[in-house]
Design an enzyme around this catalytic site. Structure first.
Site, mmCIF file in Angstrom:
data_model
loop_
_atom_site.group_PDB
_atom_site.id
_atom_site.type_symbol
_atom_site.label_atom_id
_atom_site.label_comp_id
_atom_site.label_asym_id
_atom_site.label_seq_id
_atom_site.Cartn_x
_atom_site.Cartn_y
_atom_site.Cartn_z
ATOM 1 N N ILE B 74 7.346 0.714 -6.403
ATOM 2 C CA ILE B 74 6.774 -0.523 -6.934
ATOM 3 C C ILE B 74 5.413 -0.176 -7.516
ATOM 4 C CG2 ILE B 74 5.856 -2.798 -6.349
ATOM 5 C CD1 ILE B 74 8.008 -3.036 -4.237
ATOM 6 N N CYS B 75 5.227 -0.537 -8.785
ATOM 7 C CA CYS B 75 3.951 -0.221 -9.421
ATOM 8 C C CYS B 75 2.945 -1.314 -9.091
ATOM 9 C CB CYS B 75 4.121 -0.103 -10.933
ATOM 10 S SG CYS B 75 4.866 1.451 -11.399
ATOM 11 N N LEU B 76 2.193 -1.093 -8.056
ATOM 12 C CA LEU B 76 1.220 -2.080 -7.615
ATOM 13 C C LEU B 76 0.009 -1.284 -7.140
ATOM 14 C CD1 LEU B 76 0.961 -5.131 -7.201
ATOM 15 C CD2 LEU B 76 1.867 -4.831 -4.912
ATOM 16 N N LYS B 80 -1.467 1.910 -3.972
ATOM 17 C CA LYS B 80 -1.887 3.267 -4.316
ATOM 18 C C LYS B 80 -3.399 3.403 -4.138
ATOM 19 C CE LYS B 80 2.193 3.981 -7.112
ATOM 20 N NZ LYS B 80 2.783 2.637 -7.122
ATOM 21 N N ASP B 107 2.406 -1.783 -17.050
ATOM 22 C CA ASP B 107 2.477 -0.776 -15.992
ATOM 23 C C ASP B 107 3.888 -0.810 -15.400
ATOM 24 O OD1 ASP B 107 1.953 1.094 -14.112
ATOM 25 O OD2 ASP B 107 0.753 -0.210 -12.812
#
Lengths: 380, 139
Positions: B74-76, B80, B107
């Site tokens: 999941i691009c969050l 990160k 993203d």
């Protein structure tokens, strides 16, 4: 009465050398804690620039690379870099699991999760050191509620403005109102314009008092330029409006001797420095820039902490999310981050956090200093 | 075993997730491993994912909360470099729910879908609805 802390001016005996004085405190009095308290004198400074020794661990200067093994590092100073930070007595908990080489969840079965192993050593260079210190508790004798400070037109004298505010006082004292004055030495103010004389009004002790300057003693602000009223001048030293609230004595029985025979008693005073802005409707709005406290010869700058209101260890309730450390969610919050002033952690978690991050957990601003504040309600 | 020495924070978070679940979100720990959660997020109303049930697996690594929960791809940012130990399982799941309401094609996980979204959003939304119906409708 409020409790206040002084971050900048605390000379904690745990660290050396003393941190350089912050740029905005030019006129510091000589160190006062060592004589006033039973602390030992500070140890002699190390031969060259060093790092702080805080309560439980030695924090090295920022390193450009992962610090293992320590001996290979070309540091000028040698410092103890214990294996796995084993000198941190309470760190054998989950917070610093990466220093415990015990992967226990290797079998994830059919969940599809790879076995994640703790990395060997910190993934990032240790963050820069910060000062981790304990707050000193002081009690101020008089407090002007800064949010209540107003300038109102004198109805019998429409060109003139009167000051009003709410204040608390533990002892009798006096309020002095200055316009465009400069603090020349401890608690002494000199007006820039001698014709604008300070107004001094005595008060009796009591909490939640309304101060209203009496009609006729106000000032014609037309004397000053609007631009000058709206900001401090002369290198931020001269403020358009200054309220000095001073208590005469902590021992009223000594009243008779007070007038002349006690020259060296430093006053206990709260100084409120403000600017004045003309708003749309043409009236002046007071904006307090800062408040300073002088207590027993020590100067404190008052700052608010975010999150302190809901954090008192005495009535700490395990199920109240507002009072618990945001990291362990178990201990009451007792450590504030500077400069962002987020009171959000317990001291153990603050130390653990510092091993791998220099960002405030709440706002991600860099941590420059950590202050531990023990609130003891039974004392009040 | 894995469940002994579970930090108090994880126990508390779990209790609160179960006693006061966030609307449209359920997270329940696995019996074998209290660090492993089965998560269900309902597709937000007014989004192409409305009516869908999205299943996730969430894992709390040993370093948690100093390190972010593991959640698959999941691009969050908060999972990160923007992780903070003040965030919690609940706030992470709320962020994912919000991401469903406002997908970020700048993203993306899938380059192709992002390209489609940017060139013809109406059509991409229709595809998202279709796939939600096909692949995320309960059961």
């Amino acid at each position: 009465m409020g409790n206040f802390w002084s971050g900048r001016r605390r000379h904690n005996y745990f660290h050396y050398p003393p941190p350089p004085p912050p740029p905005h405190h030019h006129h510091l009095p000589p160190p006062y804690y060592y004589s006033a308290e039973s602390h030992p004198p500070p140890p002699p400074p190390p031969p060259s620039q060093g790092y702080f020794i805080t309560n439980t661990y030695v924090t090295p200067p920022p390193l450009p690379a992962p610090p293992l093994p320590p001996t290979s590092h070309p540091q000028a100073h040698s410092f103890s870099y214990p294996n796995g930070y084993s000198n941190c007595p309470n760190y054998g908990n989950s917070m610093t699991g990466r220093y415990q080489y015990q992967p226990y969840y290797v079998n994830q079965g059919t969940s599809g999760w790879p076995a994640i192993r703790p990395t060997a050593g910190p993934a990032n260079p240790p963050p820069p050191y910060v000062d981790h210190q304990a707050a000193k508790k002081v009690k101020n004798d008089v407090n002007v509620h800064k949010d209540t400070l107003r300038l109102e037109v004198d109805e019998r004298n429409p060109d003139h403005h009167l000051v009003s505010f709410v204040f608390d006082a533990l002892y009798d004292g006096s309020i002095t109102i200055f316009y465009f004055a400069k603090e020349v030495e401890t608690c002494k103010f000199i007006p820039l314009f001698p014709e604008v004389e300070p107004v001094r009004i005595p008060f009796h002790k009591g909490a939640g008092q309304n101060f209203c300057q009496t009609s006729g003693t106000g000032i014609d602000l037309g004397f000053f330029a609007l631009d000058d009223l709206s900001k401090p001048s002369e290198g931020e030293d001269v403020f358009p409006l200054i309220i000095c609230a001073e208590t005469y004595s902590r021992t009223p029985s000594a009243d008779e001797n007070l007038s002349e025979s006690t020259p060296d008693v430093s006053p206990n005073m709260q100084i409120t420095q403000a600017v004045l802005e003309k708003n749309g409707s043409g009236s002046f709005q007071v904006k307090v820039v800062r408040q300073i406290l002088w207590i027993d010869g020590a100067r404190y700058e008052l700052r608010e902490l975010y999150g302190i209101g809901s954090s008192t260890a005495a009535d700490f309730n395990d199920s109240d999310p507002g009072k618990e450390c945001v990291i362990c969610m178990t201990e009451p919050k007792d450590t504030a981050v500077l400069p962002c002033r987020h009171m959000c952690m317990c001291s153990e978690c603050a130390k653990a956090l510092r091993l791998q991050s220099n960002k405030c957990p709440i706002c991600r601003q860099s941590i420059e200093e950590l202050i531990e504040i023990k609130i003891n309600n039974s004392n009040q | 075993m894995a469940n002994s020495n579970l930090p108090r924070r994880i126990i508390k978070e779990t209790q609160r997730l179960l006693s006061e679940p966030a609307p449209g979100i359920s997270a329940s720990p696995s019996e074998d491993n209290m660090r492993y959660f089965n998560v269900m997020i309902l597709g937000p109303t007014q989004s192409p994912y409305e009516g869908g049930v999205f299943k996730l697996e969430l894992f709390l690594p040993e370093e948690y909360p100093m390190a972010a929960p593991k959640l698959g791809r999941i691009c969050l940012d908060i999972l990160k470099d923007k992780w903070s130990p003040a965030l919690q399982i609940r706030t992470v799941l709320l962020s994912i729910q919000a991401l469903l309401s406002a997908p970020n094609p700048d993203d993306p996980l899938s380059e192709n879908i992002a390209k489609h979204w940017k060139s013809n959003e109406a059509e991409a939304v229709e595809t998202a609805k279709e796939w939600t119906r096909l692949y995320a409708s309960g059961a």
